[in-house]
Design a protein around this motif. Structure first.
Motif, mmCIF file in Angstrom:
data_model
loop_
_atom_site.group_PDB
_atom_site.id
_atom_site.type_symbol
_atom_site.label_atom_id
_atom_site.label_comp_id
_atom_site.label_asym_id
_atom_site.label_seq_id
_atom_site.Cartn_x
_atom_site.Cartn_y
_atom_site.Cartn_z
ATOM 1 N N TRP A 15 37.773 47.221 38.204
ATOM 2 C CA TRP A 15 37.808 45.965 38.934
ATOM 3 C C TRP A 15 39.176 45.845 39.596
ATOM 4 O O TRP A 15 40.080 46.624 39.322
ATOM 5 C CB TRP A 15 37.569 44.779 37.994
ATOM 6 C CG TRP A 15 38.335 44.840 36.713
ATOM 7 C CD1 TRP A 15 38.017 45.558 35.597
ATOM 8 C CD2 TRP A 15 39.593 44.200 36.412
ATOM 9 N NE1 TRP A 15 38.983 45.391 34.630
ATOM 10 C CE2 TRP A 15 39.953 44.562 35.094
ATOM 11 C CE3 TRP A 15 40.434 43.342 37.122
ATOM 12 C CZ2 TRP A 15 41.126 44.111 34.481
ATOM 13 C CZ3 TRP A 15 41.593 42.886 36.515
ATOM 14 C CH2 TRP A 15 41.921 43.266 35.213
ATOM 15 N N SER A 17 42.629 43.845 40.342
ATOM 16 C CA SER A 17 43.515 42.853 39.737
ATOM 17 C C SER A 17 43.965 41.827 40.776
ATOM 18 O O SER A 17 44.192 42.158 41.939
ATOM 19 C CB SER A 17 44.736 43.554 39.134
ATOM 20 O OG SER A 17 45.699 42.604 38.715
ATOM 21 N N ALA A 165 42.135 34.482 22.197
ATOM 22 C CA ALA A 165 41.553 34.475 23.543
ATOM 23 C C ALA A 165 42.092 33.301 24.362
ATOM 24 O O ALA A 165 42.316 33.424 25.576
ATOM 25 C CB ALA A 165 40.031 34.414 23.458
ATOM 26 N N GLY A 169 44.628 33.270 28.312
ATOM 27 C CA GLY A 169 43.830 32.816 29.440
ATOM 28 C C GLY A 169 44.550 33.043 30.765
ATOM 29 O O GLY A 169 45.657 33.567 30.822
ATOM 30 N N ARG A 171 44.631 34.765 34.637
ATOM 31 C CA ARG A 171 44.090 35.900 35.376
ATOM 32 C C ARG A 171 43.422 36.903 34.441
ATOM 33 O O ARG A 171 43.779 37.025 33.275
ATOM 34 C CB ARG A 171 45.199 36.621 36.159
ATOM 35 C CG ARG A 171 45.758 35.830 37.322
ATOM 36 C CD ARG A 171 46.580 36.755 38.207
ATOM 37 N NE ARG A 171 47.178 36.032 39.318
ATOM 38 C CZ ARG A 171 48.440 35.599 39.345
ATOM 39 N NH1 ARG A 171 49.228 35.852 38.321
ATOM 40 N NH2 ARG A 171 48.902 34.952 40.389
ATOM 41 N N ARG A 172 42.473 37.639 34.994
ATOM 42 C CA ARG A 172 41.756 38.638 34.203
ATOM 43 C C ARG A 172 42.727 39.709 33.695
ATOM 44 O O ARG A 172 43.607 40.169 34.428
ATOM 45 C CB ARG A 172 40.664 39.292 35.050
ATOM 46 C CG ARG A 172 39.673 40.100 34.234
ATOM 47 C CD ARG A 172 38.600 40.697 35.118
ATOM 48 N NE ARG A 172 37.526 41.246 34.314
ATOM 49 C CZ ARG A 172 36.554 42.004 34.799
ATOM 50 N NH1 ARG A 172 36.530 42.310 36.096
ATOM 51 N NH2 ARG A 172 35.612 42.468 34.005
ATOM 52 N N LYS A 173 42.549 40.105 32.457
ATOM 53 C CA LYS A 173 43.428 41.074 31.814
ATOM 54 C C LYS A 173 42.615 42.202 31.198
ATOM 55 O O LYS A 173 41.404 42.065 30.974
ATOM 56 C CB LYS A 173 44.276 40.384 30.744
ATOM 57 C CG LYS A 173 45.180 39.278 31.293
ATOM 58 C CD LYS A 173 45.814 38.477 30.195
ATOM 59 C CE LYS A 173 46.743 37.402 30.773
ATOM 60 N NZ LYS A 173 46.008 36.391 31.566
ATOM 61 N N ALA A 196 35.148 36.738 27.336
ATOM 62 C CA ALA A 196 34.243 37.174 28.401
ATOM 63 C C ALA A 196 34.911 37.243 29.769
ATOM 64 O O ALA A 196 34.485 38.013 30.636
ATOM 65 C CB ALA A 196 33.033 36.245 28.453
ATOM 66 N N HIS A 197 35.950 36.467 29.982
ATOM 67 C CA HIS A 197 36.646 36.455 31.282
ATOM 68 C C HIS A 197 37.430 37.745 31.517
ATOM 69 O O HIS A 197 37.726 38.096 32.662
ATOM 70 C CB HIS A 197 37.584 35.246 31.339
ATOM 71 C CG HIS A 197 38.466 35.207 32.545
ATOM 72 N ND1 HIS A 197 37.979 35.075 33.836
ATOM 73 C CD2 HIS A 197 39.824 35.303 32.679
ATOM 74 C CE1 HIS A 197 38.984 35.079 34.696
ATOM 75 N NE2 HIS A 197 40.110 35.223 34.022
ATOM 76 N N HIS A 198 37.748 38.470 30.458
ATOM 77 C CA HIS A 198 38.602 39.648 30.553
ATOM 78 C C HIS A 198 37.797 40.946 30.472
ATOM 79 O O HIS A 198 36.600 40.932 30.172
ATOM 80 C CB HIS A 198 39.654 39.614 29.430
ATOM 81 C CG HIS A 198 40.482 38.375 29.428
ATOM 82 N ND1 HIS A 198 41.354 38.055 30.448
ATOM 83 C CD2 HIS A 198 40.575 37.352 28.523
ATOM 84 C CE1 HIS A 198 41.954 36.908 30.184
ATOM 85 N NE2 HIS A 198 41.499 36.464 29.023
ATOM 86 N N ASP A 199 38.474 42.041 30.746
ATOM 87 C CA ASP A 199 37.880 43.375 30.592
ATOM 88 C C ASP A 199 38.203 43.854 29.181
ATOM 89 O O ASP A 199 39.338 44.217 28.888
ATOM 90 C CB ASP A 199 38.478 44.323 31.642
ATOM 91 C CG ASP A 199 37.862 45.713 31.597
ATOM 92 O OD1 ASP A 199 36.864 45.908 30.874
ATOM 93 O OD2 ASP A 199 38.378 46.610 32.291
ATOM 94 N N PHE A 261 28.668 42.174 27.334
ATOM 95 C CA PHE A 261 29.927 41.627 27.839
ATOM 96 C C PHE A 261 30.764 42.647 28.610
ATOM 97 O O PHE A 261 31.834 42.300 29.115
ATOM 98 C CB PHE A 261 30.748 41.071 26.678
ATOM 99 C CG PHE A 261 30.180 39.808 26.097
ATOM 100 C CD1 PHE A 261 30.465 38.570 26.652
ATOM 101 C CD2 PHE A 261 29.333 39.861 25.001
ATOM 102 C CE1 PHE A 261 29.934 37.410 26.116
ATOM 103 C CE2 PHE A 261 28.798 38.701 24.450
ATOM 104 C CZ PHE A 261 29.097 37.467 25.014
#
Length: 286
Positions: A15, A17, A165, A169, A171-173, A196-199, A261
């Motif tokens: 994905w 960043s 988690a 929170g 940005r995606r990490k 779930a928001h992250h990789d 997920f």
């Protein structure tokens, strides 16, 4: 095969960043360098320095087009480590030592890539002495790893990972979730949902003496590390097979939850196979 950690442990993001810092990964932002993205009308991106004459010459309306490039960027990488009592089991290996070795290799590779590295250890709660938010400071991982390698697991659950988690929170990490996953299915579901928001890359630490190498016959003195209770068990083939079937179902449940997920789990049994781990991190593992 040598069990020494590699000089570099590559990892790849499937994905883009959204971080604004320049780094080694594909990003969502435009920049002066990086990969060619596309060509757009000059009015849409008024930068005549990147004029694309070939595309402009093919425009039937004689419009001018410029090239856009994808700026490579950085990412924050976290390892969330289960430090509940079951992680204190020692048989063919030491799970906490495996976790520390893994985090050591990851921290060094993350720093070389120019990314930020953080570590959070949890049992019922986030352990304050194992709470290190992501940083790019050189040498910061030394104290993180010292505390992790000397930590004695005693907690009765790993639900503190849900609290972790909330701490990461934004940005995606990229998150390495390190555990033996000896926890109720409901806890696993809640932890993955919170992240779930992250990789998330689930790393399963297992010891072959827990299930695979149990004797067919014998009297075993077993300790439930989560509650500290000891009991004698008369091992026999049917009981051994029942335990192994239950272990197989637990692994299948974890794979099913992880698949919903994101990425499939990677299992480390007794020792780290660095070649297989590297292939998993760049997406080449089966």
């Amino acid at each position: 095969m040598s069990n020494e950690a590699p000089t570099d442990l590559p990892y790849r993001l499937p994905w883009r960043s959204a971080d604004v810092r320049i780094g080694a990964h594909r990003g969502k932002h435009e920049g002066a360098g990086g990969l060619f993205r596309d060509a757009v009308p000059l009015l849409r991106n008024p930068d005549p320095r990147r004029l694309d004459l070939r595309v402009s010459a093919r425009d039937p309306f004689e419009g001018l087009h410029v090239r856009r490039f994808e700026q490579k960027t950085s990412v924050a990488v976290y390892t969330l480590v289960d430090v509940s009592a079951s992680m204190g089991f020692r048989g063919s290996t030491d799970k906490m030592r495996l976790a520390a070795d893994l985090c050591s290799a990851l921290a060094a590779s993350v720093r070389r890539a120019g990314d930020a590295f953080g570590l959070i250890g949890c049992d019922e709660t986030v352990q304050p002495e194992l709470r290190f938010l992501a940083t790019r400071a050189r040498g910061s991982e030394i104290e993180m790893l010292r505390r992790l390698s000397t930590f004695v697991p005693t907690g009765r659950s790993a639900r503190g990972l849900i609290d972790a988690a909330a701490l990461i929170g934004g940005r995606r990490k990229l998150v390495f979730l390190v555990s033996d996953f000896y926890m109720p299915r409901e806890d696993i579901e809640d932890i993955f949902a919170a992240l779930a928001h992250h990789d998330v890359l689930p790393i399963v630490l297992s010891d072959s003496l827990e299930i695979e190498k149990l004797p067919r016959w014998g009297i075993l003195s077993l300790t439930d590390l989560e509650i500290g209770r000891r009991r004698l068990v008369v091992m026999r083939p049917r009981l051994r097979e029942a335990w192994q079937r239950r272990s197989g179902r637990r692994r299948a449940e974890l794979k099913a939850i992880a698949a919903r997920f994101g990425r499939q789990p990677f299992e480390i049994r007794d020792r780290i196979d660095w070649d297989k781990l590297g292939a998993y991190l760049v997406g080449d593992a089966a």
